[in-house]
Design an enzyme around this catalytic site. Structure first.
Site, PDB file in Angstrom:
ATOM      1  N   GLU A 119       0.819  -1.214   0.000  1.00  0.00           N
ATOM      2  CA  GLU A 119       0.000   0.000   0.000  1.00  0.00           C
ATOM      3  C   GLU A 119       0.850   1.260   0.000  1.00  0.00           C
ATOM      4  OE1 GLU A 119      -4.410  -0.644   1.936  1.00  0.00           O
ATOM      5  OE2 GLU A 119      -2.981   0.439   3.148  1.00  0.00           O
ATOM      6  N   HIS A 125       8.039 -26.701  -1.640  1.00  0.00           N
ATOM      7  CA  HIS A 125       7.450 -27.838  -2.347  1.00  0.00           C
ATOM      8  C   HIS A 125       6.306 -27.404  -3.263  1.00  0.00           C
ATOM      9  CE1 HIS A 125       9.628 -30.917   0.061  1.00  0.00           C
ATOM     10  NE2 HIS A 125       9.783 -29.844   0.828  1.00  0.00           N
ATOM     11  N   LYS A 175     -14.142   0.020  -3.880  1.00  0.00           N
ATOM     12  CA  LYS A 175     -15.245   0.444  -2.996  1.00  0.00           C
ATOM     13  C   LYS A 175     -16.276   1.228  -3.789  1.00  0.00           C
ATOM     14  CE  LYS A 175     -12.259   0.996   1.048  1.00  0.00           C
ATOM     15  NZ  LYS A 175     -11.670   1.943   1.957  1.00  0.00           N
TER      16      LYS A 175
HETATM   17  O1  PA5 Z   1      -3.811   1.043   5.779  1.00  0.00           O
HETATM   18  C1  PA5 Z   1      -4.951   1.424   5.593  1.00  0.00           C
HETATM   19  O2  PA5 Z   1      -5.244   2.605   5.644  1.00  0.00           O
HETATM   20  C2  PA5 Z   1      -6.083   0.458   5.321  1.00  0.00           C
HETATM   21  O3  PA5 Z   1      -5.640  -0.843   5.222  1.00  0.00           O
HETATM   22  C3  PA5 Z   1      -7.087   0.520   6.446  1.00  0.00           C
HETATM   23  O4  PA5 Z   1      -6.436   0.213   7.640  1.00  0.00           O
HETATM   24  C4  PA5 Z   1      -8.250  -0.400   6.206  1.00  0.00           C
HETATM   25  O5  PA5 Z   1      -8.853  -0.113   4.990  1.00  0.00           O
HETATM   26  C5  PA5 Z   1      -9.260  -0.265   7.321  1.00  0.00           C
HETATM   27  O6  PA5 Z   1      -9.683   1.063   7.448  1.00  0.00           O
HETATM   28  P1  PA5 Z   1     -10.469   1.548   8.722  1.00  0.00           P
HETATM   29  O7  PA5 Z   1      -9.587   1.376   9.893  1.00  0.00           O
HETATM   30  O8  PA5 Z   1     -10.805   2.977   8.445  1.00  0.00           O
HETATM   31  O9  PA5 Z   1     -11.715   0.690   8.826  1.00  0.00           O
END
Ligand code: PA5
Length: 443
Positions: free
Chosen positions: A285, A306, A420
């Protein structure tokens, strides 16, 4: 300090003055808050800023959940889930889920998928147990955890009564916005704040990770202590030669420019599986954007030797490997001698299982390096809270440096909105009417 170490001798890289200067400059930029995404640097000083009083508060909440619950369901996804699971799985007994003599509640996860079977079966299981909920969502609006929380809080109230449900539900969320915050205030749940300047994937050392880890019975003081040690050891004032975060970031950067587009994080200890999952999110990310970034992949060895071993050895030469190696297991087991020796294993009789594992690790490293897969090795003295605290902070710091060396903003994630948006359009969520119409025409 009794520290984790980094070895890049088999990575085939040379640290020229220019790359050292680039890594140092990226680290300094991070520390001065002068780079992209500098609103999200709350994690940088989190270990040293975490107070004993705050940790005591976390432990007190954990004790309440421990004393009243057989199961605690941790609801969250992505950065609001993976860090806690990574540490809890690394420190738990391999078979703790089916052991009946547990001292602490079983930690179970929800809100990290939309599996109807998963949620149904979870509800069935919980009918038989006294449970509590730790609901984690920074935004408070993420669909997966919101859905799981809607189901489970109703079940908790119906099963254990409104007062117990209030007492045994903890919300970890933004300080002022979002549905989870509103719900927590209205229902009177104990709540913890995720600070605005800490993004999800950098939140494991905040209440997001600390409360579930403490509830599972692990030592959050030691975890924070380890992270604190690593915070000092990777400070921008620490020279490149001593700074393992700069060295790891620089090594990745050199390998990437040489065409190594995939980093495989490998371990030889099944307890580290979720550390790799957490790491994949952190690096994927943070760096995968603007058409750039190393693809973070993970393998568990020797299991995956394996299955994926063939590709690692002889497939396209676009990857390098980072091995997390645990020097000392927490238990001892010796290979017994067998009079018949029908399996032919007497040549390793009286050896520790870990010795055989270490030879597999060494043999794999030599084979992969010979096969054109550069090797980075991160060694942990043992699997404990101190080492894991060091490891988590090390990866976070190196990720920030690495992202700046790559030239991206390591602290945003614009790409995760795309699915989303489509999902809400398909579901005809209020506000997505035009998108819904467009989607219906496309499919
Ligand atoms: O790193 C990030 O920002 C995302 O992985 C969020 O942690 C994830 O989408 C969950 O978001 P939230 O904590 O707002 O529910």
């Amino acid at each position: 300090m009794n520290s984790i170490t980094l070895n890049v001798e088999r990575a085939g890289v040379e640290f020229l003055p220019e790359i050292k200067a680039k890594a140092k400059a990226a680290c300094e930029l991070l520390h001065r808050g002068g780079g992209a995404g500098s609103d999200f640097l709350g994690w940088l000083r989190l270990p040293s800023e975490t107070t004993a009083d705050f940790l005591e508060d976390i432990k007190q909440t954990a004790r309440l959940l421990q004393s009243e619950c057989e199961i605690v369901v941790v609801i969250g996804i992505g950065g609001s889930y993976l860090g806690a699971r990574a540490v809890i799985d690394a420190l738990s007994g391999a078979f703790h889920t089916i052991m009946s003599n547990r001292r602490y509640p079983q930690i179970i996860y929800a809100g990290h998928n939309i599996g109807e079977d998963y949620l149904f079966e979870l509800q069935e299981l919980l009918k038989e147990h006294k449970f509590g909920i730790i609901s984690i969502s920074k935004s408070g609006t993420t669909t997966e955890p919101a859905l799981a929380f809607r189901l489970l809080r109703r079940q908790l109230e119906a099963q254990q009564g409104k007062e117990a449900a209030r007492r045994l539900t903890v919300a970890i969320t933004d300080k002022s916005r979002g549905a989870l915050k509103t719900l927590a205030d209205r229902k009177g749940y104990k709540s913890y704040v995720i600070e605005d300047n800490i993004g999800g994937r950098f939140s494991v050392l905040s209440p997001v990770g600390l409360l579930p880890i403490a509830t599972a019975g692990f030592d959050v003081d030691r975890l924070i202590e380890g992270a604190r040690q690593m915070e000092a050891a990777t400070d921008s004032s620490v020279d490149f030669e001593q700074n393992m975060a700069m060295q790891y970031a620089a090594t990745r950067n050199i390998l990437y420019t040489k065409g190594k587009k995939i980093e495989v994080l490998a371990n030889f200890n099944p307890k580290l599986h979720y550390i790799s999952e957490w790491w994949k999110q952190l690096y994927g990310e943070s760096e995968g954007k603007e058409g750039r970034g190393i693809f973070p992949a993970a393998l568990d060895f020797t299991t995956d030797l394996h299955s994926m071993g063939q590709y690692m050895q002889e497939g396209e030469r676009i990857m390098f490997e980072t091995v997390i190696s645990v020097a000392n297991p927490n238990r001892q087991l010796i290979v017994p001698t067998d009079d018949d020796d029908l399996d032919g294993l007497n040549f390793i009789a009286d050896q520790r299982i870990d010795y055989i594992n270490k030879m597999a690790e060494l043999g794999t490293m030599i084979a992969h390096v010979d096969g054109g897969v550069p090797n980075i090795k991160i060694s942990l003295p043992r699997l404990d809270e101190l080492s894991l605290g060091q490891l988590l902070y090390f990866f976070e710091k190196a990720c920030g440096i690495s992202g700046y060396m790559l030239g991206v903003n390591p602290f945003d994630q614009p790409g995760v909105e795309a699915y989303k948006k489509n999902m809400f359009a398909l579901l005809n969520k209020p506000g997505y009417e035009a998108g819904h119409k467009a989607m219906m025409e496309r499919i």
